[in-house]
Design an enzyme around this catalytic site. Structure first.
Site, PDB file in Angstrom:
ATOM      1  N   GLN A 113      46.876  -1.035 -85.806  1.00  0.00           N
ATOM      2  CA  GLN A 113      47.295   0.369 -85.730  1.00  0.00           C
ATOM      3  C   GLN A 113      46.707   1.093 -84.516  1.00  0.00           C
ATOM      4  O   GLN A 113      45.518   1.003 -84.246  1.00  0.00           O
ATOM      5  CB  GLN A 113      46.863   1.118 -86.990  1.00  0.00           C
ATOM      6  CG  GLN A 113      47.240   2.598 -86.946  1.00  0.00           C
ATOM      7  CD  GLN A 113      47.139   3.257 -88.307  1.00  0.00           C
ATOM      8  OE1 GLN A 113      46.088   3.688 -88.732  1.00  0.00           O
ATOM      9  NE2 GLN A 113      48.250   3.327 -89.009  1.00  0.00           N
ATOM     10  N   GLU A 139      44.121  13.177 -87.743  1.00  0.00           N
ATOM     11  CA  GLU A 139      45.515  13.494 -88.039  1.00  0.00           C
ATOM     12  C   GLU A 139      45.614  14.839 -88.773  1.00  0.00           C
ATOM     13  O   GLU A 139      46.661  15.489 -88.770  1.00  0.00           O
ATOM     14  CB  GLU A 139      46.075  12.377 -88.935  1.00  0.00           C
ATOM     15  CG  GLU A 139      47.542  12.464 -89.229  1.00  0.00           C
ATOM     16  CD  GLU A 139      48.086  11.112 -89.707  1.00  0.00           C
ATOM     17  OE1 GLU A 139      47.911  10.111 -88.997  1.00  0.00           O
ATOM     18  OE2 GLU A 139      48.694  11.066 -90.786  1.00  0.00           O
ATOM     19  N   HIS A 191      43.028   1.749 -83.509  1.00  0.00           N
ATOM     20  CA  HIS A 191      42.304   2.512 -84.523  1.00  0.00           C
ATOM     21  C   HIS A 191      41.998   1.723 -85.785  1.00  0.00           C
ATOM     22  O   HIS A 191      40.923   1.857 -86.350  1.00  0.00           O
ATOM     23  CB  HIS A 191      43.137   3.744 -84.903  1.00  0.00           C
ATOM     24  CG  HIS A 191      42.517   4.606 -85.947  1.00  0.00           C
ATOM     25  ND1 HIS A 191      41.287   5.208 -85.767  1.00  0.00           N
ATOM     26  CD2 HIS A 191      42.932   4.987 -87.182  1.00  0.00           C
ATOM     27  CE1 HIS A 191      40.982   5.924 -86.851  1.00  0.00           C
ATOM     28  NE2 HIS A 191      41.953   5.786 -87.730  1.00  0.00           N
ATOM     29  N   LEU A 205      37.949   9.590 -81.967  1.00  0.00           N
ATOM     30  CA  LEU A 205      39.029  10.007 -82.861  1.00  0.00           C
ATOM     31  C   LEU A 205      39.120  11.528 -82.990  1.00  0.00           C
ATOM     32  O   LEU A 205      38.118  12.217 -83.124  1.00  0.00           O
ATOM     33  CB  LEU A 205      38.772   9.410 -84.247  1.00  0.00           C
ATOM     34  CG  LEU A 205      39.736   9.838 -85.366  1.00  0.00           C
ATOM     35  CD1 LEU A 205      41.115   9.251 -85.140  1.00  0.00           C
ATOM     36  CD2 LEU A 205      39.197   9.405 -86.720  1.00  0.00           C
ATOM     37  N   ARG A 223      52.089   6.924 -88.088  1.00  0.00           N
ATOM     38  CA  ARG A 223      51.293   6.772 -86.865  1.00  0.00           C
ATOM     39  C   ARG A 223      51.939   5.853 -85.843  1.00  0.00           C
ATOM     40  O   ARG A 223      51.901   6.123 -84.642  1.00  0.00           O
ATOM     41  CB  ARG A 223      49.910   6.231 -87.221  1.00  0.00           C
ATOM     42  CG  ARG A 223      49.063   7.275 -87.893  1.00  0.00           C
ATOM     43  CD  ARG A 223      47.700   6.752 -88.246  1.00  0.00           C
ATOM     44  NE  ARG A 223      46.914   7.842 -88.801  1.00  0.00           N
ATOM     45  CZ  ARG A 223      45.722   7.696 -89.357  1.00  0.00           C
ATOM     46  NH1 ARG A 223      45.172   6.503 -89.429  1.00  0.00           N
ATOM     47  NH2 ARG A 223      45.070   8.744 -89.836  1.00  0.00           N
ATOM     48  N   HIS A 269      46.138   4.871 -83.214  1.00  0.00           N
ATOM     49  CA  HIS A 269      46.126   6.257 -83.679  1.00  0.00           C
ATOM     50  C   HIS A 269      46.655   7.144 -82.553  1.00  0.00           C
ATOM     51  O   HIS A 269      46.231   7.011 -81.410  1.00  0.00           O
ATOM     52  CB  HIS A 269      44.699   6.665 -84.053  1.00  0.00           C
ATOM     53  CG  HIS A 269      44.614   7.938 -84.844  1.00  0.00           C
ATOM     54  ND1 HIS A 269      44.894   9.170 -84.294  1.00  0.00           N
ATOM     55  CD2 HIS A 269      44.297   8.167 -86.139  1.00  0.00           C
ATOM     56  CE1 HIS A 269      44.751  10.099 -85.233  1.00  0.00           C
ATOM     57  NE2 HIS A 269      44.389   9.525 -86.354  1.00  0.00           N
ATOM     58  N   ARG A 302      49.541   1.400 -91.757  1.00  0.00           N
ATOM     59  CA  ARG A 302      48.798   2.124 -92.772  1.00  0.00           C
ATOM     60  C   ARG A 302      49.044   3.619 -92.627  1.00  0.00           C
ATOM     61  O   ARG A 302      49.068   4.143 -91.521  1.00  0.00           O
ATOM     62  CB  ARG A 302      47.307   1.836 -92.604  1.00  0.00           C
ATOM     63  CG  ARG A 302      46.421   2.764 -93.376  1.00  0.00           C
ATOM     64  CD  ARG A 302      44.972   2.399 -93.254  1.00  0.00           C
ATOM     65  NE  ARG A 302      44.330   2.854 -92.037  1.00  0.00           N
ATOM     66  CZ  ARG A 302      43.992   4.115 -91.789  1.00  0.00           C
ATOM     67  NH1 ARG A 302      44.296   5.069 -92.637  1.00  0.00           N
ATOM     68  NH2 ARG A 302      43.360   4.435 -90.670  1.00  0.00           N
ATOM     69  N   PHE A 333      49.529  15.123 -94.279  1.00  0.00           N
ATOM     70  CA  PHE A 333      49.213  14.021 -93.377  1.00  0.00           C
ATOM     71  C   PHE A 333      50.532  13.343 -93.020  1.00  0.00           C
ATOM     72  O   PHE A 333      51.569  13.663 -93.601  1.00  0.00           O
ATOM     73  CB  PHE A 333      48.268  13.028 -94.082  1.00  0.00           C
ATOM     74  CG  PHE A 333      46.865  13.015 -93.523  1.00  0.00           C
ATOM     75  CD1 PHE A 333      46.141  14.182 -93.393  1.00  0.00           C
ATOM     76  CD2 PHE A 333      46.269  11.820 -93.141  1.00  0.00           C
ATOM     77  CE1 PHE A 333      44.845  14.163 -92.893  1.00  0.00           C
ATOM     78  CE2 PHE A 333      44.961  11.794 -92.631  1.00  0.00           C
ATOM     79  CZ  PHE A 333      44.264  12.956 -92.511  1.00  0.00           C
TER      80      PHE A 333
END
Lengths: 245, 634
Positions: free
Chosen positions: B258, B273, B372, B270, B304, B260, B408, B143
């Site tokens: 955040q 990731e 996100h 979505l 991100r 994404h 995050r 990730f």
């Protein structure tokens, strides 16, 4: 999915009834909107509510076909509203709430309570023998088995299969396709220590797998394409094996 | 009136992963627990988390050498030093236990296959032999922003499987769930919370639920960005708002928002990731892999905020694919092959088919950065206790616990839900008093009456006032247009003014539908003022913070400023005031000194204080802001 015809005028016929309103009686109401590219029923119904009739009730949450909130009858066939594209539908779109479930209002039905009761009846949880040990490494599992459990665990409890089931529509105690799938999901999981006789009680009766009369509409309409045919075959084998055991 | 009052030991608002994990911990300890949820719990937005849950089990070759320590370091660096480092450490150490416990509850984690495995790493197909002795342990995938492969996953339905496993425990333990219900106000008196006023979303009726401990677990508030979010329609910040409306409980770091990198364009759905973790590329209109040049080391798997900024710049510079809905870039996972896409990324494959009519084994996926995750939320101490309000707790995305700081890491939120739910549930179970709820029913009845009157007033308003949906659309345009990925003082000042105007409009809303029952227009109109309040706090915090840290990027102040801004924003909304009050507290005790995150050039404004001096002032400064002493809430 086909390209939307931008000039198309869509006619919606939507079931209306607000049980909280003494003046409301069940009826169909018509709305017209212009079709847009990539228009889903999520977009269309919100447009109708925001521009034409703000009292219209329906349920959406994730709008990406994973939360299971928006099951509805679309021209007589259960589907998720969010993933249904208007371009795949004729000019006239008839929407009803899912049958079997208690009506909340208009297109909104009470699936949460139905599924909670089903989970309680089938004891749809891992019956573990030992307590969790926070200091131990995880128990091993073959990846293929994990994948099989996951295939059945993917059910989003939208209720489309239940609505499409001839038995579930007339027999309130039948576990329904989603209920049978839950049984299989736990029966195939070695972490669940229920033995053959435990499973025999759950699976092998007219409210379990032998209630199914094999019309298989559930298999055809499941929005997550769960392998229900194989799942019922698995349960029948399990029922026979546990009867013999 | 007594029929309208229910009592319980622990009231959990929100039936997602964090709330339910907290609920089962308290229920297993023998307490009476009630969960209040907008939707049936399994429909909560936790189910939408796809790619993985971070926990340093170190089970596969690319995870060798991983440990909670490495996870902690990644998390603090990822936060751009905005996190509370003590909380990040508590989290990283507990994550492996919480993930293994999920296996115990039934999550069908993808497992290590001993022997030769084929992976895509930085654009190359690589064969790696997984140790036979690790066969059958929980597998990891790569990730963004992490030193090791650490994300544990179940296909691309990790959140779904985790939520179903935890909810199965809720059923097993017989925890009462009241679904289709909204907490519209906290009942509190003298700095102590006693439960909520709940509105039934079947009937529109109000009632009081009294509790010794009340837990806010309502998730994020991405819908303040309207449709420009990956969040579900239910993520409207209902929990953060009722905490704010007490007048004394602060929200933390609301400007930390955040984006994404890969939401489907234009719907905002979505796309995990995990696609890039498993080897997917980002391409521009000319099909260039621009991230290789932009971040040679991490490439597509930079944090991100970093990837989203590169994408936004790429589109701004004319390399996006132009459409009537604005520009987008491409996500390319074709080389991963049909079988991989239909198993390990099956949910992505389905989303592409169902929502854009594409086959990701053959076609490029149109993506663009989209709101996100809300790093900000109800500010709590490390035990999950809200500032200034005994008996009130918050967990998961609704909280600002604060392990994420200003950015995050992917997979850390899913892990946070079960770790914080578990720890805070345990803390509540241990410290809750044995007696009944200690509140005069008069207080509860008055709160119910007030909520009823507010709904009745809205329903009765006549004339030509604005509609609730119109205000929502205006708010969304302000937020995405002026409080987005790139921010400037000028734009933010405009945003603050426009949001203040919208706030005034909220008091003049006129409903077009007067039907009895839950009335969907009334339900939304009751929330919109709260949403504008959250938006305004976000914009004001962003305007005040004249630096760039993590996801908060000020084009007019592009450097991180540890001399001035190594702190957390707190916002309260005093009763009867028409604007919030903003204040600051230190981020927490520093263990890892502020340093270079590893992206772009190493340019920042250094701390002037010594670490020792900074650390010495933390406890007192946070207490002054209302942090409750731990173990002392009873």
């Amino acid at each position: 999915m086909s390209e939307a015809n931008e000039n198309r005028r869509l006619k919606f016929e939507i079931f209306r009834y607000n049980p909280q309103d003494p003046d409301s009686a069940p009826h169909m109401q018509s709305f017209e909107i212009n079709e847009l590219p990539y228009m889903s029923l999520f977009m269309a119904l919100n447009e109708i509510r925001e521009k034409q009739d703000p009292s219209l009730q329906f349920d959406f949450a994730c709008r990406s076909a994973i939360c299971g909130s928006c099951g509805m009858m679309v021209n007589g066939r259960p589907n998720l509203g969010c993933r249904t594209q208007t371009s795949d539908l004729p000019d006239v779109i008839r929407l009803h709430p899912l049958p079997v479930f208690k009506l909340v209002g208009d297109l909104s039905v009470d699936t949460g309570i139905w599924f909670r009761e089903m989970a309680e009846k089938t004891e749809a949880w891992i019956h573990a023998e030992k307590a969790f040990d926070p200091d131990a490494q995880e128990d091993r599992m073959d990846d293929e088995l994990a994948q099989s459990i996951y295939d059945s665990d993917r059910c989003i409890e939208c209720g489309c299969c239940v609505a499409s089931c001839g038995v579930a529509n007339v027999k309130g105690d039948f576990a329904g396709p989603a209920g049978l799938n839950r049984m299989a999901r736990f029966a195939m999981d070695p972490r669940d220590t229920r033995d053959d006789s435990d499973w025999y009680e759950v699976i092998s009766n007219e409210n379990g797998v032998f209630g199914c009369i094999g019309m298989m509409a559930c298999h055809d309409i499941c929005p997550k394409e769960l392998p229900l045919l194989e799942i019922y075959a698995y349960l029948r084998r399990k029922a026979v094996a546990s009867a013999l055991a | 009136m007594s029929g309208r009052i229910t009592s319980t030991d622990v009231l959990v608002i929100g039936g997602g992963l964090a709330g339910e994990r907290c609920a089962i911990e308290a229920a297993a300890a023998g307490h009476d627990v009630l969960i209040l949820s907008l939707v049936p719990p399994r429909r909560s937005h936790s189910c939408a988390a796809q790619g993985g849950m971070q926990a340093a089990l170190g089970n596969c070759v690319k995870a060798e050498g991983d440990s909670p320590e490495v996870h902690y370091l990644d998390t603090v660096r990822g936060s751009d030093w905005g996190a509370d480092q003590e909380v990040a450490r508590i989290f990283a150490e507990a994550a492996p236990i919480a993930v293994r416990e999920l296996a115990h509850f039934g999550v069908p984690w993808t497992r290590v296959k001993g022997g030769s495995n084929s992976y895509f790493i930085k654009g190359e197909r690589v064969n790696i032999d997984e140790a036979l002795e690790n066969d059958g342990l929980i597998m990891h995938r790569d990730f963004g922003g992490t030193a090791k492969w650490r994300a544990c996953y179940a296909g691309a339905g990790t959140g779904h499987s985790a939520l179903y496993a935890i909810d199965s425990e809720v059923v097993r333990l017989g925890v009462t769930v009241r679904d289709r219900a909204e907490a519209v106000e906290l009942i509190h008196e003298g700095g102590r919370c006693h439960g909520v006023v709940a509105r039934c979303l079947r009937t529109g009726d109000h009632s009081a639920i009294l509790a010794k401990a009340t837990v806010i677990a309502t998730g994020g508030h991405g819908r303040i960005y309207g449709q420009y979010t990956t969040n579900a329609t239910i993520n409207e910040g209902t929990g953060a708002a009722i905490a704010l409306n007490t007048g004394v409980v602060p929200l933390g770091n609301m400007e930390a928002v955040q984006f994404h990198p890969t939401a489907l364009s234009p719907s905002g759905i979505l796309v995990t990731e995990g696609c890039r973790g498993d080897g997917g590329y980002l391409l521009d209109k000319e099909l260039n892999r621009f991230m290789v040049e932009a971040e040679p080391e991490k490439q597509e798997l930079a944090s991100r905020d970093v990837v989203s900024r590169h994408m936004a710049r790429r589109m701004r510079d004319g390399h996006g694919v132009q459409t009537e809905h604005g520009p987008h870039l491409w996500l390319d996972v074709r080389h991963l092959g049909d079988e991989h896409l239909k198993t390990k990324l099956r949910e992505v494959w389905e989303i592409c088919r169902d929502f854009v009519g594409l086959d990701p084994a053959k076609d490029l996926i149109p993506v663009r950065p989209t709101q996100h995750y809300s790093m900000g939320g109800v500010r709590v101490n490390k035990e999950g206790e809200a500032y200034n309000m005994a008996g009130l707790f918050a967990v998961g995305e609704a909280s600002c616990w604060d392990m994420h700081g200003f950015n995050r890491l992917g997979g850390n939120s899913l892990a946070e839900t079960i770790v914080s739910g578990r720890l805070v549930g345990r803390h509540i179970a241990k410290t809750i008093g044995a007696g009944g709820v200690d509140v005069d029913t008069r207080v509860a009845n008055e709160a119910v009456k007030k909520a009823e009157e507010r709904a009745a007033r809205l329903l009765a308003a006549e004339g030509s006032g604005p509609g609730a949906y119109e205000i929502r659309d205006a708010m969304a345009e302000v937020m995405i247009g002026r409080v987005g990925i790139f921010r400037t003082g000028e734009e933010l000042a405009l945003a603050v003014n426009e949001l203040k105007e919208l706030l005034v409009k909220c008091d003049n809303i006129v409903l077009r539908s007067k039907v009895p029952g839950m009335n969907p227009e009334l339900t939304f109109a009751l929330r919109i003022k709260n949403m504008v309040r959250l938006s305004l706090i976000t914009a004001m915090g962003a305007l005040a913070r004249t630096e760039s840290r993590g996801a908060h990027f000020r084009s007019d102040h592009p450097l991180r400023d540890d001399a001035k801004w190594l702190n957390r924003t707190l916002a309260r909304w005093p009763e009867l005031s028409d604007a919030p009050e903003i204040s600051y507290e230190p981020v927490g005790v520093l263990d890892l000194p502020p340093g270079h995150r590893g992206y772009g050039r190493d340019e920042r404004i250094e701390m002037e204080q010594t670490i020792e001096d900074y650390n010495q002032g933390v406890e007192q400064a946070q207490s002054e802001q209302g942090k409750l002493p731990t173990e002392g809430w009873q």
